[in-house]
Design an enzyme around this catalytic site. Structure first.
Site, PDB file in Angstrom:
ATOM      1  CG  ASP A 224     -14.239  -5.705  41.906  1.00 15.29           C
ATOM      2  OD1 ASP A 224     -13.464  -5.658  40.932  1.00 15.29           O
ATOM      3  OD2 ASP A 224     -15.084  -6.607  42.057  1.00 15.29           O
ATOM      4  CB  ILE A 225     -11.355   0.004  40.248  1.00 15.31           C
ATOM      5  CG1 ILE A 225      -9.888  -0.414  40.154  1.00 15.31           C
ATOM      6  CG2 ILE A 225     -11.664   0.582  41.633  1.00 15.31           C
ATOM      7  CD1 ILE A 225      -8.898   0.737  40.269  1.00 15.31           C
ATOM      8  CE  LYS A 226     -14.064  -7.533  37.825  1.00 15.82           C
ATOM      9  NZ  LYS A 226     -14.717  -7.189  39.100  1.00 15.82           N
ATOM     10  NE  ARG A 227     -11.198   2.839  37.116  1.00 18.18           N
ATOM     11  CZ  ARG A 227     -12.481   2.872  37.414  1.00 18.18           C
ATOM     12  NH1 ARG A 227     -13.277   1.922  36.967  1.00 18.18           N
ATOM     13  NH2 ARG A 227     -12.989   3.842  38.142  1.00 18.18           N
TER      14      ARG A 227
ATOM     15  CB  THR B 226      -9.838  -5.873  40.535  1.00 16.40           C
ATOM     16  OG1 THR B 226     -10.852  -4.860  40.381  1.00 16.40           O
ATOM     17  CG2 THR B 226     -10.125  -6.682  41.788  1.00 16.40           C
TER      18      THR B 226
END
Length: 317
Positions: free
Chosen positions: A111-114, A143
């Site tokens: 879950d890094i949401k880059r 993510t």
């Protein structure tokens, strides 16, 4: 997305455990024990002393949970921010956690949401392809934030295809203020999140696997059940990652509409409800030894994971 779907079918459980440790979620004696241990290896005046101890405690906490749930759930989802907060020691803990989960047969969603463009996005996409042939992050999916459009997504879709990995793009998130942007109405009446949903379906169109879902999934919050059900119909080839279950108010009933008619098409995340379940156990006391405290953490995580699995099975029956 085929490997994730296979793992879900194998466990008959469409749930994922969020590994998001904080000092409040790790028993105090575990944090304390590893702070002392870190002091044996790090100079007292080293600014990294506290972070090194916390990272060691986080890993032991994560390991206890992984050992407890690996035969129940198909996947885990560590949130990288919790680890980045500790600096380099935290990043080591993150990669060690991902690797340990993989070694125990779990699918790992980073879950890094880059979200960025060009060479920066390509560098972030190394989470999927690794570096110089080495799988340095040990993630099966990540993510991604779509706010920059296809320039920020294409490096990830290319990396996913190259490395046989997956990604999940934010579409309709579970946080209350998401409406400030996601519910804005565009010309023609389409809302922003619906437009993003259409893009996500398009971005994955060339990578549909044998179960009918593409490599490009969507993050759709459990706190929006009606919208989630509508998105399920709107995105027939897009697999959903559904956060917001449990502590944020989502229930098995509220997420049922996000699955397809065969009971597939989504995986539901719970973090605090599983990794923090030990806090309601009357057996716990700060006077316990760290090993005993971790046993209580593991026992409660296992029972919470089983309870979530069973509730989802009933809702999807």
């Amino acid at each position: 997305m085929d490997r994730l779907i296979e793992a879900i079918e194998s466990k008959q459980n469409p749930s994922v455990v969020g590994l998001d440790p904080t000092p409040a979620l790790v028993p105090a004696q575990v944090m304390g024990a590893y702070a002392v241990e870190a002091g044996e290896y790090v100079e007292d005046d080293d600014d990294n002393l506290a972070a090194t101890g916390a990272a060691a405690a986080y890993f032991e906490f994560n390991r206890a949970i992984i050992d407890a749930v690996a035969d129940i759930v198909p996947a885990v989802k560590p949130q990288i921010a919790m680890y980045e907060a500790l600096g380099p020691a935290g990043i080591d803990c993150y990669t060690m956690t991902c690797q340990y989960a993989r070694e125990n047969g779990l699918y790992v969603i980073g879950d890094i949401k880059r979200g960025d463009i060009g060479s920066t996005a390509a560098a972030y996409a190394k989470h999927l392809t690794g570096f110089d042939g080495a799988d340095v992050w040990h993630e099966d999916a990540v993510t991604v934030n779509p706010y920059l459009g296809s320039d920020g997504i294409e490096p990830f879709t290319a990396a996913a295809q190259e490395a046989d990995r997956d990604l999940f793009i934010l579409v309709r998130t579970s946080n209350p203020s998401s409406a400030q942007i996601q519910e804005l109405e565009l010309n023609g009446g389409t809302r922003v999140y619906e437009h993003v949903a259409d893009l996500v379906e398009q971005w994955g169109a060339d990578t549909i696997g044998r179960f009918g879902y593409s490599r490009t999934g969507a993050v759709v919050g459990a706190t929006h059940p009606e919208e989630g059900a509508a998105l399920r119909a709107r995105m027939p080839h897009t697999f959903f990652l559904v956060p917001g279950y449990g502590a944020q108010g989502g229930t098995a009933q509220s997420v049922a509409g996000m699955f397809d008619r065969d009971g597939s098409g989504a995986i539901v995340n719970s973090s605090r409800g599983i990794i923090g379940a030990w806090r309601n156990d009357p057996r716990y006391s700060e006077t316990l030894e760290p090993e005993t405290a971790l046993e209580i953490v593991a026992d409660n995580a296992r029972e919470a994971a089983k309870d979530m699995r069973d509730q989802l099975r009933v809702a999807l029956a």
